[in-house]
Design an enzyme around this catalytic site. Structure first.
Site, PDB file in Angstrom:
ATOM      1  N   LYS A  33      18.064   7.198  52.703  1.00  0.00           N
ATOM      2  CA  LYS A  33      17.100   8.207  52.282  1.00  0.00           C
ATOM      3  C   LYS A  33      17.383   9.528  52.981  1.00  0.00           C
ATOM      4  CE  LYS A  33      12.019   8.832  52.158  1.00  0.00           C
ATOM      5  NZ  LYS A  33      10.730   8.161  52.466  1.00  0.00           N
ATOM      6  N   SER A 110       7.804   7.483  48.719  1.00  0.00           N
ATOM      7  CA  SER A 110       8.722   8.594  48.606  1.00  0.00           C
ATOM      8  C   SER A 110      10.192   8.170  48.684  1.00  0.00           C
ATOM      9  CB  SER A 110       8.432   9.604  49.728  1.00  0.00           C
ATOM     10  OG  SER A 110       8.666   9.035  51.020  1.00  0.00           O
ATOM     11  N   SER A 134       5.640   4.180  51.384  1.00  0.00           N
ATOM     12  CA  SER A 134       6.866   4.657  50.744  1.00  0.00           C
ATOM     13  C   SER A 134       8.023   3.676  50.688  1.00  0.00           C
ATOM     14  CB  SER A 134       7.332   5.950  51.420  1.00  0.00           C
ATOM     15  OG  SER A 134       6.398   6.977  51.199  1.00  0.00           O
TER      16      SER A 134
END
Length: 431
Positions: A33, A110, A134
């Site tokens: 990420k 996210s 997330s």
């Protein structure tokens, strides 16, 4: 910048290997990420204005280094929600990664690209973060495993903070064996060698939040537990009552305007209110000056949320911290070291792309009621895929006490073959 043609999961593709110090993850590929520092790359935090105003990282986050040193190969960085401030996974700047289970639905955020990369078999596992949900939300939406570790169990050094009281570095995988192998590499926790739970407690009230028949999930879980551990380990509880009795400070966060005709668990709604206030406070302290100075272009939903945090009054922060302490004690009273709590990961299947926020309000209230349990307590949680219902992915979550991460991963490994069998039976009965 090279984008993935099919799923849009990647911000940038590259290949990075190190001379391994162990072989535990040899042969596995992973993605990261865009919130983790990687030496020589700008950590973009999901927003181009952030990327343009920050320099390349001078070192690599310890969590990334750990899996590289275990022999895994990094193949790129993934798209994320801007500033990690959403659970939808939609990004107006870089595109929304395509949900491999349901292309017309959001992938969840996210850590959207990290989940899609695993769900679409572009990588074997991926690293993400979970502050308010997330890891768990995109795992559920994309039909894969997602592990939120105990708060503090995996280093968040070199990870752009969102809200430190809740931030965790977690991971995704398609099968429990890889999930556990990654956990063995990342977790700085002892393995007590025990795998049989004393109790598996089903939070019955939480399953009333589901928008699909709750039996589609609970029946699968219960039958698998009986097959592997016997029915004597099964227990049932009302989690809302437990929280209300044992977290008296929640009275500060009960809001009359949230009482409506929809079913909600009011103590858990209050818990999520406390989580949101402390999250906003810490986000503001971390990034308020940058936001006010740069005035970044932010997508719909994100912009409102960010500015709401920046302009928020710092009320009830001490009470928020007390809620954390009281909830930890309450859940330690409910769960022993070898106990597992069962709740839905989310209240239903992934919403459709570009759904207006107002129409998602009931869903969001229920979602954060569920997500706040591990978020506020700091307990570990794993989201487990349970196949499809009405052509959309469904899941269940297991939670264990802070520090019992390896125990929880072992329980998942032991249960999963039986869970798969029960899912197949349930899906045949559906048709």
């Amino acid at each position: 910048m090279e984008r993935d043609k099919d799923y849009g999961a990647f911000m940038e593709r590259f290949t990075l290997q190190l001379q391994p110090t162990s072989s535990s993850l040899n042969g596995l590929t992973f993605a990261v990420k865009d919130i983790f520092d990687m030496d020589g790359y700008v950590t973009g935090f999901g927003n181009p204005d952030w990327a343009q105003t920050h320099s390349p990282a001078l070192s690599t986050a310890p969590a990334v280094m750990a899996v590289l040193r275990a022999g895994a190969t990094c193949v790129g960085r993934t798209v994320m929600d801007e500033m990690a401030y959403s659970i939808n996974g939609e990004n107006v700047h870089y595109g929304t990664p395509t949900n491999p289970c349901a292309p017309d639905r959001v992938p969840g955020g996210s850590s959207s690209g990290s989940a899609v990369g695993v769900g679409a078999s572009l990588v074997d596992f991926s690293l993400g973060t979970d502050t308010g949900g997330s890891i768990r939300v995109p795992a559920s939406y994309c039909g894969i495993f997602g592990f939120r570790p105990s708060h503090g169990a995996v280093s968040t050094t070199g990870v752009t903070p969102m809200a430190q009281s809740f931030d965790t570095a977690g991971w995704f995988a398609r099968d429990p064996a890889i999930l556990s192998r990654v956990g063995s590499t990342l977790l700085q926790l002892p393995d007590n060698g025990l795998a049989r739970p004393s109790k598996i407690i089903v939070a019955e009230d939480c399953f009333k939040l589901l928008s699909i028949p709750s039996g589609r999930i609970t029946n699968v879980l219960v039958e698998a537990v009986k097959q592997i551990y016997g029915d004597d380990v099964l227990n049932y509880a009302n989690l809302g009552d437990t929280v209300e009795r044992n977290v008296p400070c929640l009275k500060n966060f009960m809001r009359k305007d949230q009482k409506n005709h929809e079913y909600n668990i009011e103590p858990l709604v209050a818990l999520s209110n406390a989580m949101r206030l402390l999250q906003r406070y810490e986000f503001k302290n971390n990034h308020g000056e940058w936001v006010k100075t740069v005035k970044p272009h932010l997508g719909p939903g994100i912009a409102e949320r960010v500015w709401e945090a920046i302009n928020a009054k710092d009320d009830n922060i001490d009470a928020c911290l007390l809620v954390k302490t009281e909830l930890q004690a309450a859940l330690r009273g409910l769960l022993g070291d070898l106990d597992v709590l069962v709740i839905p990961t989310v209240p239903g299947p992934p919403p459709k792309l570009q759904t207006e926020a107002a129409s998602l309000e009931t869903f969001r209230v229920r979602a954060f009621s569920l997500l706040s349990v591990a978020g506020v307590s700091g307990f570990c949680q794993v989201s487990i895929p349970l196949g499809m219902y009405d052509n959309l992915p469904v899941s269940v979550s297991l939670l264990a006490r802070n520090g019992c991460d390896k125990f929880l991963l072992t329980v998942v490994e032991n249960l999963y073959e039986s869970l798969k069998e029960q899912v197949q039976i349930a899906e045949r009965e559906t048709f």
